[in-house]
Design a protein around this motif. Sequence first.
Motif, PDB file in Angstrom:
ATOM      1  N   TYR A 145       3.732   3.987  -7.483  1.00  0.00           N
ATOM      2  CA  TYR A 145       2.836   3.189  -8.320  1.00  0.00           C
ATOM      3  C   TYR A 145       2.814   1.717  -7.930  1.00  0.00           C
ATOM      4  CZ  TYR A 145       3.156   7.233 -11.476  1.00  0.00           C
ATOM      5  OH  TYR A 145       3.119   8.501 -12.016  1.00  0.00           O
ATOM      6  N   LEU A 146       3.791   1.259  -7.175  1.00  0.00           N
ATOM      7  CA  LEU A 146       3.927  -0.174  -6.891  1.00  0.00           C
ATOM      8  C   LEU A 146       3.288  -0.508  -5.555  1.00  0.00           C
ATOM      9  CD1 LEU A 146       7.590  -0.868  -8.072  1.00  0.00           C
ATOM     10  CD2 LEU A 146       5.468  -0.859  -9.392  1.00  0.00           C
ATOM     11  N   ASN A 147       1.968  -0.646  -5.544  1.00  0.00           N
ATOM     12  CA  ASN A 147       1.262  -0.981  -4.311  1.00  0.00           C
ATOM     13  C   ASN A 147       0.982  -2.464  -4.167  1.00  0.00           C
ATOM     14  OD1 ASN A 147      -0.644  -1.255  -6.306  1.00  0.00           O
ATOM     15  ND2 ASN A 147      -1.871   0.508  -5.649  1.00  0.00           N
ATOM     16  N   SER A 148       1.422  -3.262  -5.140  1.00  0.00           N
ATOM     17  CA  SER A 148       1.241  -4.718  -5.071  1.00  0.00           C
ATOM     18  C   SER A 148       2.199  -5.392  -6.036  1.00  0.00           C
ATOM     19  CB  SER A 148      -0.208  -5.097  -5.411  1.00  0.00           C
ATOM     20  OG  SER A 148      -0.490  -4.796  -6.780  1.00  0.00           O
ATOM     21  N   LEU A 149       2.333  -6.712  -5.871  1.00  0.00           N
ATOM     22  CA  LEU A 149       3.172  -7.480  -6.788  1.00  0.00           C
ATOM     23  C   LEU A 149       2.601  -7.458  -8.198  1.00  0.00           C
ATOM     24  CD1 LEU A 149       4.457 -10.711  -5.014  1.00  0.00           C
ATOM     25  CD2 LEU A 149       5.775  -9.059  -6.333  1.00  0.00           C
ATOM     26  N   GLU A 150       1.274  -7.480  -8.297  1.00  0.00           N
ATOM     27  CA  GLU A 150       0.637  -7.446  -9.613  1.00  0.00           C
ATOM     28  C   GLU A 150       0.928  -6.126 -10.323  1.00  0.00           C
ATOM     29  OE1 GLU A 150      -3.595  -8.950 -11.104  1.00  0.00           O
ATOM     30  OE2 GLU A 150      -3.726  -7.058 -10.011  1.00  0.00           O
ATOM     31  N   ALA A 151       0.936  -5.024  -9.579  1.00  0.00           N
ATOM     32  CA  ALA A 151       1.249  -3.726 -10.174  1.00  0.00           C
ATOM     33  C   ALA A 151       2.678  -3.710 -10.702  1.00  0.00           C
ATOM     34  CB  ALA A 151       1.048  -2.617  -9.144  1.00  0.00           C
ATOM     35  N   ALA A 152       3.604  -4.320  -9.944  1.00  0.00           N
ATOM     36  CA  ALA A 152       4.993  -4.396 -10.399  1.00  0.00           C
ATOM     37  C   ALA A 152       5.104  -5.234 -11.668  1.00  0.00           C
ATOM     38  CB  ALA A 152       5.878  -4.979  -9.301  1.00  0.00           C
ATOM     39  N   ALA A 153       4.352  -6.352 -11.715  1.00  0.00           N
ATOM     40  CA  ALA A 153       4.389  -7.214 -12.899  1.00  0.00           C
ATOM     41  C   ALA A 153       3.848  -6.480 -14.126  1.00  0.00           C
ATOM     42  CB  ALA A 153       3.575  -8.485 -12.646  1.00  0.00           C
ATOM     43  N   VAL A 154       2.814  -5.665 -13.930  1.00  0.00           N
ATOM     44  CA  VAL A 154       2.250  -4.900 -15.044  1.00  0.00           C
ATOM     45  C   VAL A 154       3.266  -3.883 -15.563  1.00  0.00           C
ATOM     46  CG1 VAL A 154       0.495  -3.193 -15.673  1.00  0.00           C
ATOM     47  CG2 VAL A 154      -0.150  -5.231 -14.369  1.00  0.00           C
ATOM     48  N   ILE A 155       3.967  -3.198 -14.637  1.00  0.00           N
ATOM     49  CA  ILE A 155       4.975  -2.225 -15.041  1.00  0.00           C
ATOM     50  C   ILE A 155       6.096  -2.910 -15.817  1.00  0.00           C
ATOM     51  CG2 ILE A 155       6.765  -0.650 -14.193  1.00  0.00           C
ATOM     52  CD1 ILE A 155       4.004   0.528 -14.033  1.00  0.00           C
ATOM     53  N   VAL A 156       6.513  -4.091 -15.367  1.00  0.00           N
ATOM     54  CA  VAL A 156       7.567  -4.840 -16.066  1.00  0.00           C
ATOM     55  C   VAL A 156       7.105  -5.229 -17.465  1.00  0.00           C
ATOM     56  CG1 VAL A 156       8.813  -7.034 -16.106  1.00  0.00           C
ATOM     57  CG2 VAL A 156       8.741  -5.678 -14.010  1.00  0.00           C
ATOM     58  N   ALA A 157       5.861  -5.729 -17.569  1.00  0.00           N
ATOM     59  CA  ALA A 157       5.339  -6.147 -18.872  1.00  0.00           C
ATOM     60  C   ALA A 157       5.236  -4.963 -19.827  1.00  0.00           C
ATOM     61  CB  ALA A 157       3.971  -6.813 -18.699  1.00  0.00           C
ATOM     62  N   LEU A 158       4.686  -3.850 -19.366  1.00  0.00           N
ATOM     63  CA  LEU A 158       4.550  -2.673 -20.218  1.00  0.00           C
ATOM     64  C   LEU A 158       5.918  -2.065 -20.534  1.00  0.00           C
ATOM     65  CD1 LEU A 158       1.445  -0.914 -18.607  1.00  0.00           C
ATOM     66  CD2 LEU A 158       1.507  -2.393 -20.620  1.00  0.00           C
ATOM     67  N   ALA A 197       3.607   4.548 -24.635  1.00  0.00           N
ATOM     68  CA  ALA A 197       3.165   4.581 -23.243  1.00  0.00           C
ATOM     69  C   ALA A 197       1.775   5.190 -23.123  1.00  0.00           C
ATOM     70  CB  ALA A 197       4.167   5.375 -22.402  1.00  0.00           C
ATOM     71  N   ALA A 198       1.511   6.259 -23.880  1.00  0.00           N
ATOM     72  CA  ALA A 198       0.209   6.925 -23.815  1.00  0.00           C
ATOM     73  C   ALA A 198      -0.916   6.022 -24.293  1.00  0.00           C
ATOM     74  CB  ALA A 198       0.241   8.204 -24.647  1.00  0.00           C
ATOM     75  N   VAL A 199      -0.576   5.046 -25.136  1.00  0.00           N
ATOM     76  CA  VAL A 199      -1.591   4.115 -25.628  1.00  0.00           C
ATOM     77  C   VAL A 199      -1.700   2.895 -24.723  1.00  0.00           C
ATOM     78  CG1 VAL A 199      -2.179   2.559 -27.532  1.00  0.00           C
ATOM     79  CG2 VAL A 199      -1.353   4.864 -28.023  1.00  0.00           C
ATOM     80  N   LEU A 200      -0.575   2.371 -24.249  1.00  0.00           N
ATOM     81  CA  LEU A 200      -0.572   1.119 -23.486  1.00  0.00           C
ATOM     82  C   LEU A 200      -1.176   1.275 -22.094  1.00  0.00           C
ATOM     83  CD1 LEU A 200       2.945  -0.284 -24.445  1.00  0.00           C
ATOM     84  CD2 LEU A 200       0.730  -1.293 -25.017  1.00  0.00           C
ATOM     85  N   TRP A 201      -0.851   2.357 -21.395  1.00  0.00           N
ATOM     86  CA  TRP A 201      -1.316   2.475 -20.015  1.00  0.00           C
ATOM     87  C   TRP A 201      -2.842   2.480 -19.896  1.00  0.00           C
ATOM     88  CZ3 TRP A 201       3.645   2.067 -20.067  1.00  0.00           C
ATOM     89  CH2 TRP A 201       4.361   1.904 -18.884  1.00  0.00           C
ATOM     90  N   PRO A 202      -3.591   3.233 -20.734  1.00  0.00           N
ATOM     91  CA  PRO A 202      -5.060   3.132 -20.650  1.00  0.00           C
ATOM     92  C   PRO A 202      -5.586   1.729 -20.967  1.00  0.00           C
ATOM     93  CG  PRO A 202      -4.418   5.126 -21.799  1.00  0.00           C
ATOM     94  CD  PRO A 202      -3.173   4.303 -21.637  1.00  0.00           C
ATOM     95  N   MET A 203      -4.816   0.951 -21.727  1.00  0.00           N
ATOM     96  CA  MET A 203      -5.263  -0.409 -22.056  1.00  0.00           C
ATOM     97  C   MET A 203      -5.245  -1.337 -20.850  1.00  0.00           C
ATOM     98  SD  MET A 203      -3.593  -1.000 -25.840  1.00  0.00           S
ATOM     99  CE  MET A 203      -4.350  -2.618 -26.036  1.00  0.00           C
ATOM    100  N   VAL A 204      -4.521  -0.962 -19.790  1.00  0.00           N
ATOM    101  CA  VAL A 204      -4.551  -1.763 -18.562  1.00  0.00           C
ATOM    102  C   VAL A 204      -5.263  -1.002 -17.444  1.00  0.00           C
ATOM    103  CG1 VAL A 204      -2.464  -3.048 -19.138  1.00  0.00           C
ATOM    104  CG2 VAL A 204      -2.256  -0.918 -17.862  1.00  0.00           C
ATOM    105  N   GLY A 205      -6.016   0.022 -17.828  1.00  0.00           N
ATOM    106  CA  GLY A 205      -6.812   0.759 -16.855  1.00  0.00           C
ATOM    107  C   GLY A 205      -6.056   1.784 -16.055  1.00  0.00           C
ATOM    108  N   LEU A 206      -4.891   2.215 -16.522  1.00  0.00           N
ATOM    109  CA  LEU A 206      -4.083   3.215 -15.827  1.00  0.00           C
ATOM    110  C   LEU A 206      -4.071   4.509 -16.624  1.00  0.00           C
ATOM    111  CD1 LEU A 206      -1.052   0.973 -14.790  1.00  0.00           C
ATOM    112  CD2 LEU A 206      -2.907   1.778 -13.307  1.00  0.00           C
TER     113      LEU A 206
END
Length: 317
Positions: free
Chosen positions: A236-249, A273-282
Amino acid sequence: MADLNTRTAQLAARWLFTTLLIGLVVWSVDGSALWHELGRISPIILVPAFALTVFQVALSAWRWRYTVGRLGLSLPLSVAIREYYLATFLNQVLPGGVLGDVNRAWRHGREAGERLSAVHGVAIERLSGQLVLALAVLGSVIWLFQTGQFAPWPIGNGLWLVSGILCLVFAFWLALRSGFLERLSERLAGYLRHLRRDLFRSLLRWPVLPVQVGSSLLVLASYLGVFLCLAWGAGYLNSLEAAAVIVALGSILLLSMVVPLTVAGWGIREGAAAVLWPMVGLPAEQGVALSVGYGALVLASSLPGMVFVFAGKLRLA
């Protein structure tokens, strides 16, 4: 006997409530997609993840030792680590997520001869971590909104899931309100009166506060590091931004586990998790898979505590 039956019924109710929440989450997502996401997590990544949990327990035990030391109690680091593993295991298998901490406070108080100070030490040590977590969640939510990561609220299964979880939580709260919660609030009121006098000595004074904040930040980083390991192992970590999103969530998921209504946060964490991930487009399945993987890994990492449970029974025998 009646009181024992009541406690047994409450424990069974919490297990049932946890199972219902997990079932609701699984129903709300695509089961085959969830299984696929779980299969993406590479077993190799479990090695650094488990290493992080060892560091996490050792540092948390040191923080506990430091806290009770400010209250005038001695606690060898080896004993603190052993007791922390035991508490972590009990928190993973007993409803509420705090009975392990109650046990280590009682055991330390019995050995030290100062039960009230021992209880204060455990409570303040946990409070230090929760305060840092709350600040991290606040910063994460602000960053997610400012960077436009949060998408519009997803309508559909996410809305049904939130509604179902809220209804279950409210119904369960009503069921417990007439008995357990009243007794707990009465005990808590008396406890807080004694707690205030020790807060300054072990948390708020200089230089104790920066030590507490620094150690709690490192403990939180180890928790979030486990999420990152699992996300990396799943690709899932294809960029620094993706890592930051995972840390925040991930920080928000950790805060959701504070709600002491289920076993080790199961159900509530996955629902969040089921609610938060769609909120960031995942995909929701990605978040639930990470949450399930995190819960399973933490449970497995707490198993050394089970050794201490059986060792204590052997000594008694």
